[in-house]
Design a protein around this motif. Structure first.
Motif, PDB file in Angstrom:
ATOM      1  N   UNK A  78      -7.308  32.191 -54.834  1.00 17.43           N
ATOM      2  CA  UNK A  78      -6.417  33.101 -55.601  1.00 17.43           C
ATOM      3  C   UNK A  78      -5.199  32.485 -56.127  1.00 17.43           C
ATOM      4  N   UNK A  79      -5.280  32.360 -57.266  1.00 18.55           N
ATOM      5  CA  UNK A  79      -3.985  31.720 -58.154  1.00 18.55           C
ATOM      6  C   UNK A  79      -3.315  32.391 -59.116  1.00 18.55           C
ATOM      7  N   UNK A  80      -2.054  32.071 -59.020  1.00 19.19           N
ATOM      8  CA  UNK A  80      -1.183  32.653 -60.059  1.00 19.19           C
ATOM      9  C   UNK A  80      -0.544  31.554 -61.127  1.00 19.19           C
ATOM     10  N   UNK A  81      -0.474  31.852 -62.123  1.00 18.33           N
ATOM     11  CA  UNK A  81      -0.022  31.271 -63.340  1.00 18.33           C
ATOM     12  C   UNK A  81       1.181  31.741 -63.920  1.00 18.33           C
ATOM     13  N   UNK A  82       2.471  31.254 -63.898  1.00 17.63           N
ATOM     14  CA  UNK A  82       3.500  31.667 -64.362  1.00 17.63           C
ATOM     15  C   UNK A  82       3.861  30.985 -65.759  1.00 17.63           C
ATOM     16  N   UNK A  83       4.111  31.710 -66.703  1.00 17.25           N
ATOM     17  CA  UNK A  83       4.146  31.056 -68.027  1.00 17.25           C
ATOM     18  C   UNK A  83       2.723  30.906 -68.560  1.00 17.25           C
ATOM     19  N   UNK A  84       2.447  29.793 -69.210  1.00 15.01           N
ATOM     20  CA  UNK A  84       1.233  29.350 -69.726  1.00 15.01           C
ATOM     21  C   UNK A  84       0.509  30.169 -70.869  1.00 15.01           C
ATOM     22  N   UNK A  85       1.335  31.059 -71.490  1.00  9.78           N
ATOM     23  CA  UNK A  85       0.795  31.880 -72.461  1.00  9.78           C
ATOM     24  C   UNK A  85      -0.418  31.039 -73.551  1.00  9.78           C
ATOM     25  N   UNK A  86      -0.151  30.001 -73.713  1.00  6.21           N
ATOM     26  CA  UNK A  86      -1.063  29.174 -74.561  1.00  6.21           C
ATOM     27  C   UNK A  86      -2.481  28.905 -74.019  1.00  6.21           C
ATOM     28  N   UNK A  87      -2.645  29.382 -72.856  1.00  3.88           N
ATOM     29  CA  UNK A  87      -3.854  29.440 -72.185  1.00  3.88           C
ATOM     30  C   UNK A  87      -4.454  28.010 -71.637  1.00  3.88           C
ATOM     31  N   UNK A  88      -3.872  27.124 -71.775  1.00  2.41           N
ATOM     32  CA  UNK A  88      -4.348  25.774 -71.354  1.00  2.41           C
ATOM     33  C   UNK A  88      -4.515  25.751 -69.803  1.00  2.41           C
ATOM     34  N   UNK A  89      -3.733  26.136 -69.017  1.00  2.00           N
ATOM     35  CA  UNK A  89      -3.784  25.890 -67.507  1.00  2.00           C
ATOM     36  C   UNK A  89      -5.149  26.803 -67.188  1.00  2.00           C
ATOM     37  N   UNK A  90      -5.240  28.008 -67.809  1.00  2.00           N
ATOM     38  CA  UNK A  90      -6.238  28.859 -67.341  1.00  2.00           C
ATOM     39  C   UNK A  90      -7.598  28.551 -67.698  1.00  2.00           C
ATOM     40  N   UNK A  91      -7.675  27.568 -68.834  1.00  2.00           N
ATOM     41  CA  UNK A  91      -8.871  26.936 -69.379  1.00  2.00           C
ATOM     42  C   UNK A  91      -9.289  26.165 -68.295  1.00  2.00           C
ATOM     43  N   UNK A  92      -8.381  25.376 -67.855  1.00  2.00           N
ATOM     44  CA  UNK A  92      -8.786  24.446 -66.607  1.00  2.00           C
ATOM     45  C   UNK A  92      -9.154  25.078 -65.530  1.00  2.00           C
ATOM     46  N   UNK A  93      -8.395  25.994 -65.215  1.00  2.00           N
ATOM     47  CA  UNK A  93      -8.611  26.757 -63.742  1.00  2.00           C
ATOM     48  C   UNK A  93     -10.155  27.360 -63.750  1.00  2.00           C
TER      49      UNK A  93
END
Lengths: 283, 283
Positions: A78-93
């Motif tokens: 279970x992961x929380x990303x704060x910020x990152x609206x460009x989606x780059x971290x989400x793509x990697x996760x």
């Protein structure tokens, strides 16, 4: 015609990119948002005139922010990303099958909308069913969370903009509280080179050290960021970023990367002497 | 008044430094030489308009070029520096008492003269009695040398200028020949990020791999160089740059540094995946 985007890295240093055309310009409740297209870097996003990412080098920032903690935590679900609206971290996760849920808290809906439209390279996995987006202030969101997450990634812009609250002592304390008892927090940690950036870096480090028992810093080369020298913070309740790296396990995932390797992971925590000294000074 | 020095890192990327004043401008037989003073970087030297060093970040380049091989070779007594007319590598080398002789081969006497006058921060040890300066073309100098040196440091400007011959297969072969049977060569190895730099980097690597049994590359952050991401080559007849690092011994010297540490030494050889791939492609 010559059209140049310039950013002042300090009052006395300018970095300029030749622009083919401006693809978008808008003003949200929080900030000015622009997207440009360029021959050298492909498309790039700026917020209030500060360069956030380019298609050419965003892989460095996003891979190093994501895979370093993912190769250390033995079972991140279970992961929380704060910020990152460009989606780059989400793509990697989202490349990790074992992750069950990703909550993303982005203050500015327009950043997400613009990224989906103009930056498909990073915003390509925001529709993954495991991703839940909350349009809220990160500091407010995290206040009420207790022992929920295995990993928190703080991917925010520099202090001064809407991300200001994400550099406070209260915020890092809340992140600690929101993590499970073996949780990890990774944050963008500014740059050690130019004086003002270095002061922010030290302030951030001091606050994180005050909240987490383990707090180390690692470095990357991001050519379009000030000095090309950027830092990330790795703060943890239990795991050490290098001693608890499980290289064999991570390599078994078979994820292809362009910057991250498990050797580089360890190497990135070896910092220049002057950076070590700046960090020690506030520890 | 605003006075800006700008360098094109590619046709589409510009790096600019606000200048307080120009201290020197001249033309030698080989190149145009300028020295500026700036608030951000102190004094800086350009050759044919390309930035060579600034007082603020030269320590990174010079420390990493010098101390890495010095911490590996068990008994370096006789050293050859090719290029390096600014004196930065010489300054670092002369800190080692055990070095007996340093030959420096610089093609352009005016670079040395200008550095002595305007860049005392780097050109401060050129009068050390162990230093012998030869104003010659490095390629020509080295042709007639056999098994003389423990260490050769190739500190030249980019290909295209008077350093062109220092990027040839013949030159690296001659360096091999000029080294003793456990000798080490270190060279500035360009940058992996922008396409043209990366192509040069690959070409150089291919040639060195063809001449030396051990050839590894390490990376540093040099904020004022293109992409802020610079590489050095470590080529050797016998010693491995990491396995043969004698950290305890080097730390016993008690030299104070601002960038180099023996931990960073090892970390710097862990390269990003895309750089590893570029190197493998030509090995």
């Amino acid at each position: 015609m010559e059209l140049w985007f310039s950013e002042r890295h300090t009052q006395n240093v300018k970095f300029s990119i030749r622009v083919e055309r401006q693809l978008y310009s808008g003003q949200s409740e929080f900030q000015r948002i622009d997207v440009f297209d360029s021959r050298e870097f492909g498309r790039f996003l700026t917020l209030d005139g500060y360069l956030m990412l380019t298609e050419k080098d965003e892989f460095i920032y996003h891979e190093m922010m994501t895979h370093v903690p993912m190769a250390v935590h033995p079972d991140p679900r279970k992961i929380l990303v704060i910020g990152g609206g460009d989606g780059g971290v989400i793509r990697e996760l989202t490349r990790y099958e074992k992750i069950e849920r990703i909550d993303m808290v982005e203050i500015d809906p327009l950043v997400v909308e613009v990224s989906k439209k103009y930056l498909p390279q990073t915003a390509c996995r925001l529709e993954d069913p495991r991703v839940h987006i909350y349009y809220e202030d990160g500091l407010r969101f995290i206040r009420s969370v207790h022992e929920e997450y295995d990993l928190i990634i703080v991917d925010c812009s520099d202090p001064g903009g809407p991300g200001e609250g994400l550099f406070t002592k209260e915020f890092y304390g809340s992140c600690y509280k929101a993590l499970k008892d073996d949780g990890i927090m990774v944050n963008q940690h500014e740059s050690p080179f130019y004086e003002e950036d270095a002061m922010t870096m030290q302030r951030v480090h001091k606050r994180i050290v005050g909240s987490f028992p383990i707090s180390r810093v690692y470095q990357v080369h991001v050519p379009t960021f000030p000095a090309g020298h950027w830092l990330f913070g790795f703060a943890s309740k239990k795991y050490h970023p290098v001693r608890d790296l499980d290289a064999v396990k991570w390599n078994m995932f078979g994820l292809s990367t362009r910057y991250y390797t498990t050797q580089l992971h360890a190497g990135a925590f070896a910092l220049p002497y002057y950076v070590e000294e700046m960090l020690k000074h506030v520890e």
